[in-house]
Structure formats: C-alpha cells, structure tokens
Motif scaffolding. Structure first.
Motif, PDB file in Angstrom:
ATOM      1  N   TYR A  10       0.843  -1.191   0.000  1.00 13.00           N
ATOM      2  CA  TYR A  10       0.000   0.000   0.000  1.00 13.00           C
ATOM      3  C   TYR A  10       0.878   1.241   0.000  1.00 13.00           C
ATOM      4  N   MET A  11       0.508   2.192  -0.830  1.00  2.03           N
ATOM      5  CA  MET A  11       1.205   3.473  -0.837  1.00  2.03           C
ATOM      6  C   MET A  11       0.216   4.545  -1.253  1.00  2.03           C
ATOM      7  N   SER A  12       0.507   5.744  -0.861  1.00  2.15           N
ATOM      8  CA  SER A  12      -0.375   6.854  -1.220  1.00  2.15           C
ATOM      9  C   SER A  12      -0.133   7.247  -2.676  1.00  2.15           C
ATOM     10  N   ARG A  13      -1.076   7.971  -3.214  1.00  2.00           N
ATOM     11  CA  ARG A  13      -0.900   8.467  -4.584  1.00  2.00           C
ATOM     12  C   ARG A  13       0.287   9.426  -4.651  1.00  2.00           C
ATOM     13  N   GLU A  14       0.530  10.133  -3.565  1.00  2.00           N
ATOM     14  CA  GLU A  14       1.683  11.031  -3.511  1.00  2.00           C
ATOM     15  C   GLU A  14       2.985  10.238  -3.592  1.00  2.00           C
ATOM     16  N   ASP A  15       3.035   9.102  -2.887  1.00  2.00           N
ATOM     17  CA  ASP A  15       4.226   8.248  -2.945  1.00  2.00           C
ATOM     18  C   ASP A  15       4.417   7.682  -4.350  1.00  2.00           C
TER      19      ASP A  15
ATOM     20  N   SER B  92      -1.354  14.956  -9.354  1.00  2.00           N
ATOM     21  CA  SER B  92      -2.497  15.032 -10.267  1.00  2.00           C
ATOM     22  C   SER B  92      -2.215  14.292 -11.570  1.00  2.00           C
ATOM     23  N   ASN B  93      -0.988  14.362 -12.074  1.00  2.00           N
ATOM     24  CA  ASN B  93      -0.634  13.648 -13.297  1.00  2.00           C
ATOM     25  C   ASN B  93      -0.651  12.135 -13.067  1.00  2.00           C
ATOM     26  N   ALA B  94      -0.176  11.697 -11.920  1.00  2.00           N
ATOM     27  CA  ALA B  94      -0.195  10.269 -11.593  1.00  2.00           C
ATOM     28  C   ALA B  94      -1.631   9.759 -11.525  1.00  2.00           C
ATOM     29  N   ILE B  95      -2.524  10.533 -10.937  1.00  2.00           N
ATOM     30  CA  ILE B  95      -3.926  10.146 -10.838  1.00  2.00           C
ATOM     31  C   ILE B  95      -4.554  10.059 -12.232  1.00  2.00           C
ATOM     32  N   ARG B  96      -4.272  11.041 -13.080  1.00  2.00           N
ATOM     33  CA  ARG B  96      -4.793  11.016 -14.453  1.00  2.00           C
ATOM     34  C   ARG B  96      -4.257   9.811 -15.224  1.00  2.00           C
TER      35      ARG B  96
ATOM     36  N   LEU C 224      -3.207   6.921 -13.970  1.00  2.00           N
ATOM     37  CA  LEU C 224      -3.866   5.716 -13.463  1.00  2.00           C
ATOM     38  C   LEU C 224      -5.271   5.581 -14.039  1.00  2.00           C
ATOM     39  N   SER C 225      -5.987   6.685 -14.109  1.00  2.00           N
ATOM     40  CA  SER C 225      -7.336   6.660 -14.677  1.00  2.00           C
ATOM     41  C   SER C 225      -7.305   6.236 -16.139  1.00  2.00           C
ATOM     42  N   GLN C 226      -6.344   6.750 -16.877  1.00  2.00           N
ATOM     43  CA  GLN C 226      -6.212   6.395 -18.295  1.00  2.00           C
ATOM     44  C   GLN C 226      -5.864   4.915 -18.440  1.00  2.00           C
ATOM     45  N   PHE C 227      -4.941   4.427 -17.626  1.00  2.00           N
ATOM     46  CA  PHE C 227      -4.586   3.000 -17.656  1.00  2.00           C
ATOM     47  C   PHE C 227      -5.789   2.138 -17.326  1.00  2.00           C
ATOM     48  N   ALA C 228      -6.610   2.581 -16.399  1.00  2.00           N
ATOM     49  CA  ALA C 228      -7.815   1.830 -16.041  1.00  2.00           C
ATOM     50  C   ALA C 228      -8.792   1.797 -17.211  1.00  2.00           C
TER      51      ALA C 228
ATOM     52  N   ILE D  38      -5.458  -1.683 -18.609  1.00  2.00           N
ATOM     53  CA  ILE D  38      -4.108  -2.075 -18.199  1.00  2.00           C
ATOM     54  C   ILE D  38      -4.075  -2.364 -16.707  1.00  2.00           C
ATOM     55  N   VAL D  39      -4.804  -1.581 -15.938  1.00  2.00           N
ATOM     56  CA  VAL D  39      -4.893  -1.771 -14.492  1.00  2.00           C
ATOM     57  C   VAL D  39      -6.351  -1.638 -14.072  1.00  2.00           C
ATOM     58  N   SER D  40      -6.646  -2.096 -12.876  1.00  2.00           N
ATOM     59  CA  SER D  40      -7.939  -1.784 -12.259  1.00  2.00           C
ATOM     60  C   SER D  40      -7.631  -1.054 -10.956  1.00  2.00           C
ATOM     61  N   VAL D  41      -8.457  -0.079 -10.648  1.00  2.00           N
ATOM     62  CA  VAL D  41      -8.272   0.722  -9.441  1.00  2.00           C
ATOM     63  C   VAL D  41      -9.527   0.588  -8.603  1.00  2.00           C
ATOM     64  N   ASP D  42      -9.337   0.180  -7.358  1.00  2.00           N
ATOM     65  CA  ASP D  42     -10.444   0.038  -6.417  1.00  2.00           C
ATOM     66  C   ASP D  42     -10.027   0.710  -5.122  1.00  2.00           C
TER      67      ASP D  42
END
Length: 54
Positions: free
Chosen positions: A2-7, A17-21, A23-27, A31-35
């Motif tokens: 487990y790690m934070s989005r900041e990490d 914010s770019n990491a979150i975007r 991850l959303s695009q990969f989902a 490529i990934v699933s985010v829960d």
C-alpha cells in the motif's frame, strides 16, 4: 503493498495530479484496475510496453 498516490507520484517522477490522471487512463485502457487504494495490474505486457515507449 500500500502506498499513497503522492508516494506513487514521487516514485514515478510525476505530480500527484498527473499520476492520478495516468492511473485513470490506464484503467480505461484495461491495463490496471483501481479500487480505492488498490491497484491491480491486468495487462503486464502492455504496462511494460508503455514503460519502454512512453
């Protein structure tokens, strides 16, 4: 693990914010699933391809 989005952002040299975007695009691409805080790699081959090519 487990790690934070900041990490995650720090490890990938992105802003949070770019990491979150990203991850959303990969989902969206399957490529990934985010829960919540859980990220599951669904297509490791594609993720490695993106890692190499950008």
């Amino acid at each position: 693990m487990y790690m934070s989005r900041e990490d995650l952002a720090g490890m990938s040299n992105m802003t949070t914010s770019n990491a979150i975007r990203t991850l959303s695009q990969f989902a969206q691409e399957g490529i990934v699933s985010v829960d919540g805080r859980k990220i599951k790699i669904l297509d490791e081959t594609e993720l490695m391809k993106v890692s190499r090519i950008g």
